[in-house]
Design an enzyme around this catalytic site. Structure first.
Site, PDB file in Angstrom:
ATOM      1  N   TYR A   1       9.691   8.807  15.903  1.00  0.00           N
ATOM      2  CA  TYR A   1       8.429   8.489  15.628  1.00  0.00           C
ATOM      3  C   TYR A   1       7.817   8.571  17.124  1.00  0.00           C
ATOM      4  O   TYR A   1       6.557   9.096  17.342  1.00  0.00           O
ATOM      5  CB  TYR A   1       8.271   7.061  15.049  1.00  0.00           C
TER       6      TYR A   1
ATOM      7  N   SER B   1       4.801  -1.224   2.737  1.00  0.00           N
ATOM      8  CA  SER B   1       4.439  -2.047   3.975  1.00  0.00           C
ATOM      9  C   SER B   1       4.200  -3.557   3.245  1.00  0.00           C
ATOM     10  O   SER B   1       3.239  -4.149   3.220  1.00  0.00           O
ATOM     11  CB  SER B   1       3.005  -1.617   3.941  1.00  0.00           C
ATOM     12  N   SER B   2       5.534  -3.861   3.191  1.00  0.00           N
ATOM     13  CA  SER B   2       5.701  -5.481   2.876  1.00  0.00           C
ATOM     14  C   SER B   2       5.322  -6.124   4.075  1.00  0.00           C
ATOM     15  O   SER B   2       4.969  -7.370   3.787  1.00  0.00           O
ATOM     16  CB  SER B   2       7.156  -5.657   2.346  1.00  0.00           C
TER      17      SER B   2
ATOM     18  N   GLY C   1       8.812   1.244   2.638  1.00  0.00           N
ATOM     19  CA  GLY C   1       7.378   2.178   3.068  1.00  0.00           C
ATOM     20  C   GLY C   1       6.441   1.711   2.476  1.00  0.00           C
ATOM     21  O   GLY C   1       5.289   2.270   2.523  1.00  0.00           O
TER      22      GLY C   1
ATOM     23  N   ASP D   1      -2.907   8.875  11.850  1.00  0.00           N
ATOM     24  CA  ASP D   1      -3.635   7.631  12.407  1.00  0.00           C
ATOM     25  C   ASP D   1      -3.638   7.461  13.965  1.00  0.00           C
ATOM     26  O   ASP D   1      -4.658   7.156  14.599  1.00  0.00           O
ATOM     27  CB  ASP D   1      -3.281   6.318  11.594  1.00  0.00           C
TER      28      ASP D   1
ATOM     29  N   ASP E   1      -2.342   0.516   7.612  1.00  0.00           N
ATOM     30  CA  ASP E   1      -1.685  -0.168   6.497  1.00  0.00           C
ATOM     31  C   ASP E   1      -2.418  -1.568   6.427  1.00  0.00           C
ATOM     32  O   ASP E   1      -3.021  -1.889   5.355  1.00  0.00           O
ATOM     33  CB  ASP E   1      -0.215  -0.872   6.896  1.00  0.00           C
TER      34      ASP E   1
ATOM     35  N   HIS F   1       0.732  10.646   9.676  1.00  0.00           N
ATOM     36  CA  HIS F   1       0.828  11.061  11.228  1.00  0.00           C
ATOM     37  C   HIS F   1      -0.461  11.379  11.708  1.00  0.00           C
ATOM     38  O   HIS F   1      -0.426  12.224  12.667  1.00  0.00           O
ATOM     39  CB  HIS F   1       2.026  12.133  11.441  1.00  0.00           C
TER      40      HIS F   1
ATOM     41  N   ARG G   1       0.683  -1.241  -0.166  1.00  0.00           N
ATOM     42  CA  ARG G   1       0.004  -0.067  -0.162  1.00  0.00           C
ATOM     43  C   ARG G   1       1.055   1.287   0.072  1.00  0.00           C
ATOM     44  O   ARG G   1       1.854   1.371   0.262  1.00  0.00           O
ATOM     45  CB  ARG G   1      -0.762  -0.026   1.076  1.00  0.00           C
TER      46      ARG G   1
ATOM     47  N   GLY H   1      11.173  -2.817   3.144  1.00  0.00           N
ATOM     48  CA  GLY H   1      11.548  -1.675   4.104  1.00  0.00           C
ATOM     49  C   GLY H   1      11.585  -0.398   3.320  1.00  0.00           C
ATOM     50  O   GLY H   1      12.097   0.748   3.616  1.00  0.00           O
TER      51      GLY H   1
HETATM   52  P1  ADP Z   1       8.103  -2.234   4.917  1.00  0.00           P
HETATM   53  O1  ADP Z   1       6.798  -2.741   5.713  1.00  0.00           O
HETATM   54  O2  ADP Z   1       7.921  -0.679   4.667  1.00  0.00           O
HETATM   55  O3  ADP Z   1       8.297  -2.959   3.540  1.00  0.00           O
HETATM   56  P2  ADP Z   1       9.092  -3.309   7.467  1.00  0.00           P
HETATM   57  O4  ADP Z   1      10.510  -2.848   8.116  1.00  0.00           O
HETATM   58  O5  ADP Z   1       7.998  -2.855   8.176  1.00  0.00           O
HETATM   59  O6  ADP Z   1       9.109  -2.362   6.013  1.00  0.00           O
HETATM   60  O7  ADP Z   1       8.772  -4.657   6.911  1.00  0.00           O
HETATM   61  C1  ADP Z   1       9.730  -5.578   6.501  1.00  0.00           C
HETATM   62  C2  ADP Z   1       9.606  -7.170   7.230  1.00  0.00           C
HETATM   63  O8  ADP Z   1       8.341  -7.601   6.821  1.00  0.00           O
HETATM   64  C3  ADP Z   1      10.750  -7.806   7.175  1.00  0.00           C
HETATM   65  O9  ADP Z   1      11.768  -7.486   8.068  1.00  0.00           O
HETATM   66  C4  ADP Z   1      10.163  -9.156   7.259  1.00  0.00           C
HETATM   67  O10 ADP Z   1       9.940  -9.529   8.680  1.00  0.00           O
HETATM   68  C5  ADP Z   1       8.886  -9.174   6.599  1.00  0.00           C
HETATM   69  N1  ADP Z   1       8.737  -9.403   5.285  1.00  0.00           N
HETATM   70  C6  ADP Z   1       8.357  -8.623   4.191  1.00  0.00           C
HETATM   71  N2  ADP Z   1       8.472  -9.240   3.118  1.00  0.00           N
HETATM   72  C7  ADP Z   1       8.821 -10.292   3.271  1.00  0.00           C
HETATM   73  C8  ADP Z   1       9.296 -11.492   2.439  1.00  0.00           C
HETATM   74  N3  ADP Z   1       9.121 -11.511   1.239  1.00  0.00           N
HETATM   75  N4  ADP Z   1       9.830 -12.732   3.210  1.00  0.00           N
HETATM   76  C9  ADP Z   1       9.936 -12.695   4.473  1.00  0.00           C
HETATM   77  N5  ADP Z   1       9.647 -11.597   5.169  1.00  0.00           N
HETATM   78  C10 ADP Z   1       9.051 -10.440   4.568  1.00  0.00           C
HETATM   79 MG    MG Z   2       6.059  -2.184   7.969  1.00  0.00          MG
END
Ligand code: ADP
Ligand code: MG
Length: 382
Positions: free
Chosen positions: A226, A130-131, A128, A42, A176, A40, A33, A126
């Site tokens: 934050y 929201s993986s 932003g 939420d 998110d 800031h 997303r 990482g």
């Molecule tokens: P963002 O949400 O902005 O991408 P974050 O630091 O909040 O960054 O999230 C990254 C974390 O999400 C990773 O450290 C891991 O725990 C998890 N993650 C995301 N994508 C994967 C993936 N493809 N495989 C395993 N873990 C993942």
């Molecule tokens: Mg995240």
């Protein structure tokens, strides 16, 4: 199902077969997303306008007789055997987070059969986008499949949010997760973070295009800042005598200005005006008034820069370059998106103008910082 999606599902299935020597029986996916406006807000019970995007975590899986949950992540390049009953056994990182999500799902469903899964991703980690929330939502989707149970959208969002708090150490709001679970193609979500209710807002891809430009600046310092910002907002709300800054109007803030120190006043002014901008952006989008929507994005960036102080030179340069291009060059507006202190900006551009804009902005960025930003052309997805 678009062709890209068919390809991704097939890739996950093939990888699963190679990895585990059997066929997968289920595939799920969850989008990343981006927030169009409303940052800031939420944790101040306010409003935001996030959009699920066409970048996904896709998972292929099958039940297993091995007694444990095994997850292979292509992005990490590793397989984890998860201790779902005690996630803290895993060191902090993706394994603990995955075990934590499934632990909470097991509690919610009253059990969880063993399964194997392969995770592939087109969401940069990482950045932003929201993986982390997409990863959690996709894993809960697997748990739903193997238990035959399901969670209501808000309960699912809260479960995934709790996993971030407890097992990833990130005290995030619920924006998110809700955006990812409730997003739909071609739409953003006007989210009331208090209730939390949401309304779809069309962002028609035949009129406008969205560019997420990743500055590559690390968000390393963001944790402390934050927490500081959250505290300053709480102090401002207390001084104003309201439960949360959501309950203050600009008039109230101005008339009570003497009760706040300068920092608290500026933090509050950002939140109060940002809430207004979110509502105004949603109204402008409904009328396809992209000039006005873009102007609100610029105001949001300036407010996050000057009042909330969460931009960095890389984000300011990207936003300023996009502003210099302006509507005549195809950019309606641009702002930092997410928590700030690094990460991405989002630009609202005229359909078809994305190529020349990206090239021009990237060139200026390279001149200033000696490297290129990464440009993601995204659209509203579900
Ligand atoms: P963002 O949400 O902005 O991408 P974050 O630091 O909040 O960054 O999230 C990254 C974390 O999400 C990773 O450290 C891991 O725990 C998890 N993650 C995301 N994508 C994967 C993936 N493809 N495989 C395993 N873990 C993942
Ligand atoms: Mg995240």
């Amino acid at each position: 199902m678009d062709l890209e999606q068919t390809d991704r599902t097939e890739h996950a299935r093939q990888l699963f077969a190679k990895r585990f020597g059997k066929r997968s029986s289920v595939s799920v996916r969850a989008p990343g997303r981006v927030n169009l406006i409303g940052d800031h807000t939420d944790y101040n019970d306010g409003f935001a306008l996030p959009m699920a995007i066409n970048r996904y975590i896709s998972v292929a899986g099958a039940a297993s007789s091995g007694g444990s949950v095994r997850v292979f992540s292509e992005a990490v390049g590793a397989e984890a055997v998860l201790t779902v009953d005690d996630p803290s056994i895993h060191p902090p990182g993706w394994e603990r987070f995955a075990a934590g999500v499934l632990h909470l799902a097991k509690e919610a469903f009253g059990g969880l059969p063993a399964f194997d899964a392969v995770v592939i991703s087109s969401i940069p980690k990482g950045a932003g986008l929201s993986s982390s929330a997409a990863f959690a939502v996709a894993l809960v989707g697997m748990a739903e499949h193997f238990t035959g149970r399901s969670l209501e959208p808000i309960a699912k969002a809260r479960l995934c949010q709790k996993a971030e708090h407890v097992y990833a150490g990130v005290p995030c709001g619920i924006m998110d997760q809700l955006a990812i679970i409730q997003g739909s193609r071609g739409h953003a979500l006007l989210l009331d973070c208090r209730s939390p209710d949401s309304i779809s807002v069309p962002i028609p891809a035949d009129e406008v295009t969205l560019l997420v430009i990743d500055s590559g600046a690390e968000r390393a310092l963001s944790d402390g800042v934050y927490a500081d910002r959250r505290k300053e907002c709480e102090q401002a709300a207390e001084a104003l005598g309201v439960g949360a800054l959501r309950d203050s109007s600009l008039e109230m803030l101005e008339s009570e200005k003497a009760m706040l120190d300068d920092t608290q006043y500026r933090r509050a002014r950002h939140v109060v005006t940002e809430n207004n901008r979110v509502q105004a952006f949603a109204a402008a989008a409904r009328e396809s008034d992209w000039i006005n929507a873009g102007r609100l994005m610029r105001e949001s960036h300036v407010s996050l820069r000057d009042d909330f102080e969460v931009t960095v030179p890389e984000l300011d340069l990207l936003a300023d370059e996009a502003e210099a291009v302006g509507p005549s060059g195809g950019v309606f507006g641009c702002r930092m998106t997410g928590g700030g202190l690094g990460g991405c900006v989002i630009a609202l551009a005229k359909r078809g103008a994305e190529k020349p804009i990206s090239v021009r902005i990237a060139k200026q960025f390279d001149r200033a910082f000696g490297r290129l930003p990464t440009v993601h052309h995204v659209r509203g997805a579900g």
